[in-house]
Design a protein around this motif. Sequence first.
Motif, PDB file in Angstrom:
ATOM      1  N   ASP A   1       6.914   2.198   5.087  1.00 18.94           N
ATOM      2  CA  ASP A   1       5.799   1.318   5.426  1.00 18.94           C
ATOM      3  C   ASP A   1       4.834   1.237   4.244  1.00 18.94           C
ATOM      4  OD1 ASP A   1       3.535   0.061   6.372  1.00 18.94           O
ATOM      5  OD2 ASP A   1       3.308   1.301   8.151  1.00 18.94           O
ATOM      6  N   GLY A   2       4.702   0.060   3.671  1.00 17.90           N
ATOM      7  CA  GLY A   2       3.806  -0.127   2.517  1.00 17.90           C
ATOM      8  C   GLY A   2       4.462   0.286   1.219  1.00 17.90           C
TER       9      GLY A   2
ATOM     10  N   GLU B   1      -4.794   0.850   3.568  1.00 14.63           N
ATOM     11  CA  GLU B   1      -4.361  -0.264   4.416  1.00 14.63           C
ATOM     12  C   GLU B   1      -4.297   0.162   5.868  1.00 14.63           C
ATOM     13  OE1 GLU B   1      -1.633  -2.926   6.636  1.00 14.63           O
ATOM     14  OE2 GLU B   1      -1.434  -0.786   6.313  1.00 14.63           O
ATOM     15  N   GLU B   2      -3.974   1.449   6.091  1.00 13.96           N
ATOM     16  CA  GLU B   2      -3.766   1.924   7.470  1.00 13.96           C
ATOM     17  C   GLU B   2      -5.067   2.132   8.233  1.00 13.96           C
ATOM     18  OE1 GLU B   2      -1.067   1.671   8.847  1.00 13.96           O
ATOM     19  OE2 GLU B   2       0.585   2.001   7.441  1.00 13.96           O
TER      20      GLU B   2
ATOM     21  N   HIS C   1       7.526  -6.177   2.895  1.00 11.02           N
ATOM     22  CA  HIS C   1       7.180  -5.114   3.840  1.00 11.02           C
ATOM     23  C   HIS C   1       8.331  -4.951   4.820  1.00 11.02           C
ATOM     24  CE1 HIS C   1       4.675  -2.672   6.513  1.00 11.02           C
ATOM     25  NE2 HIS C   1       3.764  -2.650   5.560  1.00 11.02           N
TER      26      HIS C   1
ATOM     27  N   HIS D   1      -1.270  -6.928   7.894  1.00 13.18           N
ATOM     28  CA  HIS D   1      -0.939  -6.455   6.541  1.00 13.18           C
ATOM     29  C   HIS D   1      -2.035  -6.864   5.567  1.00 13.18           C
ATOM     30  CE1 HIS D   1       3.074  -5.377   7.799  1.00 13.18           C
ATOM     31  NE2 HIS D   1       3.204  -6.556   8.374  1.00 13.18           N
TER      32      HIS D   1
ATOM     33  N   HIS E   1       0.837  -1.208   0.000  1.00  9.34           N
ATOM     34  CA  HIS E   1       0.000   0.000   0.000  1.00  9.34           C
ATOM     35  C   HIS E   1       0.866   1.249   0.000  1.00  9.34           C
ATOM     36  CE1 HIS E   1       0.839   0.862   4.329  1.00  9.34           C
ATOM     37  NE2 HIS E   1       1.056  -0.425   4.364  1.00  9.34           N
TER      38      HIS E   1
HETATM   39 ZN   LIG Z   1       2.101  -1.337   6.017  1.00  7.24          ZN
END
Ligand SMILES: [Zn+2]
Length: 414
Positions: free
Chosen positions: A93-94, A127-128, A191, A360, A82
């Motif tokens: 992150d992502g 995603e978050e 990730h 995830h 993401h």
């Molecule tokens: Zn993530």
Amino acid sequence: MEIRVDLERIKRDILTLAKIGRRESDRGIYRMAFTDADIQGKRWLTQQIEQADLIASTDGAMNISGELSGTTDAPRVLVGSHIDTVPCAGALDGTLGVVVGLECLRTLRETGFQPDRTLELIAFSDEEGRFGGMFGSQAVCGQLNPQSLETTTDMNGVLLRDELGRHGHDALSALDAARVPESIAAYIELHIEQGPVLDRTKKAVGVVDEITGLFTWAVTLRGEANHAGTTPMEMRNDAFMGLADFAHEIPRILEENGSDRSRTTIGKAQILPGATNTVPGLVEFSLDVRDTSEAVLEELGTAFRKALSAIARRRNLMFEFAQKSYLRPVACHDAIVQLLMDQASKLELDHLRMPSGAAHDAQIMGSMVPVGMIFVPSKNGQSHSPAEWTAWSDIEAGANLMLQTLVQLSSATN
Ligand SMILES: [Zn+2]
């Protein structure tokens, strides 16, 4: 010669994307789902996909895809993650998983590699969990319903429907993003670990075997508020002391009923009425419990309930709890875990088989299709902050592991 990713391009993409939504005041990235910055990121990604001569598309959940077409109509292989972030996020992150997926497909395209199976890069929306779940992957797995699409809001009361509408997108079309499981052979995601294990053990990559599940409770212990001076110790119904007793029992409960992958956290507590000179009459606290086994989670739930009732009885308190969320643990697919381990050995990468302590998109996808995950180390275990970082050499190692694994998975005989 073995094909390899181009680290310079990965660097360039990470650093370019890091500028989208970054605030100069704290150097944090603010690319929360469906904000203008997020949409700008999606647009940038689509351009990169087109420039790489891959087929770009956007589905009803605003997931962005890039395809390298296969020579057969065998079920496809998805690779992704993401690009939305939490507020004040770091650069990886992502994003790293999406950029690495893009680089893998771009590299394969350039070398003229023709996969049997179509390879598809996918960047999942939200995603978050700005809107409470993992919107993009849940849409792909057919887990959304029309009613929630109409009524879901973020923490500030902004309707998902309105936020999507602002970008000319109809929320209900997210239902069209659902795919049939038979169309997907595997989903694979790289990730950052977001924990300290790989960094501490000096490993370049981790191969995830299980993704932790969790439940969260909102717990209330009710006693009686009273004068801190006139109420003798043995005549109190002190709600905070109940919480203290419970917190103290957590290590024992984990030892007796949990596994070495169990985690329990009280991250939030409120003592009421909250005066220095008053015996607390009420405590409200959160309980976050994680494990990679559903049976263990269930056993921990029972043990925590028993402990809380015993404490409540002993201290003359009332005890109530409400389950706020539940996410099932998901096992990565055995054959994919094995493939990743073999490819890591072949590339002579120092690697570790490990669980994922964070949730995830792979967890949602794992409810429908075989999944696998690669972790790369997080410097000092830091994440969800501008301090989030991974050495470029580890990123390159993880990306090459992804590339080789995609080559293997893309064969219709696998
Ligand atoms: Zn993530």
